[in-house]
Design a protein around this motif. Structure first.
Motif, PDB file in Angstrom:
ATOM      1  N   ILE A  96      -6.269   6.038   6.586  1.00 39.58           N
ATOM      2  CA  ILE A  96      -6.308   3.891   6.508  1.00 39.58           C
ATOM      3  C   ILE A  96      -5.835   3.018   7.255  1.00 39.58           C
ATOM      4  CG2 ILE A  96      -6.824   4.635   3.938  1.00 39.58           C
ATOM      5  CD1 ILE A  96      -3.926   3.432   4.063  1.00 39.58           C
TER       6      ILE A  96
ATOM      7  N   ARG B 158      -5.621   3.801  -1.851  1.00 41.12           N
ATOM      8  CA  ARG B 158      -6.289   2.730  -1.017  1.00 41.12           C
ATOM      9  C   ARG B 158      -6.209   1.133  -1.658  1.00 41.12           C
ATOM     10  NH1 ARG B 158      -9.789   3.989   3.470  1.00 41.12           N
ATOM     11  NH2 ARG B 158     -10.222   0.949   4.006  1.00 41.12           N
TER      12      ARG B 158
ATOM     13  N   GLU C  77      -1.210  -4.662   2.057  1.00 40.05           N
ATOM     14  CA  GLU C  77      -2.067  -5.633   3.215  1.00 40.05           C
ATOM     15  C   GLU C  77      -3.064  -6.921   2.955  1.00 40.05           C
ATOM     16  OE1 GLU C  77      -4.653  -2.395   5.163  1.00 40.05           O
ATOM     17  OE2 GLU C  77      -3.121  -1.094   4.780  1.00 40.05           O
ATOM     18  N   ALA C  78      -3.679  -7.373   2.280  1.00 42.80           N
ATOM     19  CA  ALA C  78      -3.923  -8.796   2.633  1.00 42.80           C
ATOM     20  C   ALA C  78      -2.796  -9.606   1.998  1.00 42.80           C
ATOM     21  CB  ALA C  78      -4.907  -8.680   1.403  1.00 42.80           C
TER      22      ALA C  78
ATOM     23  N   ASP D  99      -4.187  -2.154   0.332  1.00 44.30           N
ATOM     24  CA  ASP D  99      -5.679  -3.035   0.612  1.00 44.30           C
ATOM     25  C   ASP D  99      -4.696  -3.966   0.153  1.00 44.30           C
ATOM     26  OD1 ASP D  99      -7.516  -1.313   1.633  1.00 44.30           O
ATOM     27  OD2 ASP D  99      -8.817  -1.466   0.133  1.00 44.30           O
ATOM     28  N   ASN D 100      -3.889  -4.245  -1.570  1.00 45.56           N
ATOM     29  CA  ASN D 100      -4.021  -5.100  -1.862  1.00 45.56           C
ATOM     30  C   ASN D 100      -3.051  -5.736  -1.567  1.00 45.56           C
ATOM     31  OD1 ASN D 100      -5.529  -6.360  -4.675  1.00 45.56           O
ATOM     32  ND2 ASN D 100      -5.763  -4.693  -4.061  1.00 45.56           N
TER      33      ASN D 100
END
Length: 142
Positions: free
Chosen positions: A124, A88, A95-96, A92-93
């Motif tokens: 997610i 996850r 995607e950012a 998250d990294n």
């Protein structure tokens, strides 16, 4: 969640990354992982991330963006570290980073037999698109 440091891939990580990929069943005979790494380092190398825990590489993700869609490849977490939030955190990294580039949508491919990862992606926010994935190899690795 296990304390991890997520950072860009470095060439010195290559063997550790391939070990993670092998442990997760991502290395297949028609893809040479060394060549996959070399190819990635030529295109969006900043979108190749590793997760470090206990002083070693325990997770990876490759992102890509060509101006229309983002792509995720080689998301992997060492089996002994799965279930601790590392996958996850990697997602998250990446995607950012893709969002910061203006990427409007991310696509990824998963083997249909890999039910656990399909479930993970569903948790997610990823959904199965009603599409068929086609491929054509231009450069054989084997």
């Amino acid at each position: 969640m296990t304390h991890t440091n997520i950072r860009p891939f470095a060439l010195t990580d290559s063997e550790a990354v391939i070990t993670v990929w092998k442990a997760c069943g991502l290395v297949v005979p028609w893809n040479d992982p060394h060549k996959d790494i070399a190819r990635k380092m030529k295109v969006n190398p900043e979108l190749f991330l590793v997760a470090i825990a206990d002083g070693r590489v325990v997770g990876t993700v490759m992102g890509g963006y060509e101006g229309h869609r983002g792509w995720i490849n080689y998301l992997a977490v060492s089996p002994n570290y799965q279930g601790r939030g590392i996958g996850r955190a990697l997602m998250d990294n990446i995607e950012a980073k893709l969002l910061a580039l203006g990427c409007p949508k991310i696509n990824l491919q998963v083997r249909s037999s890999n039910r656990a990862i399909i479930q993970f992606y569903g948790h997610i926010g990823y959904h199965i698109d009603d599409v068929i994935s086609l491929g054509k190899r231009l450069i054989p690795d084997g």
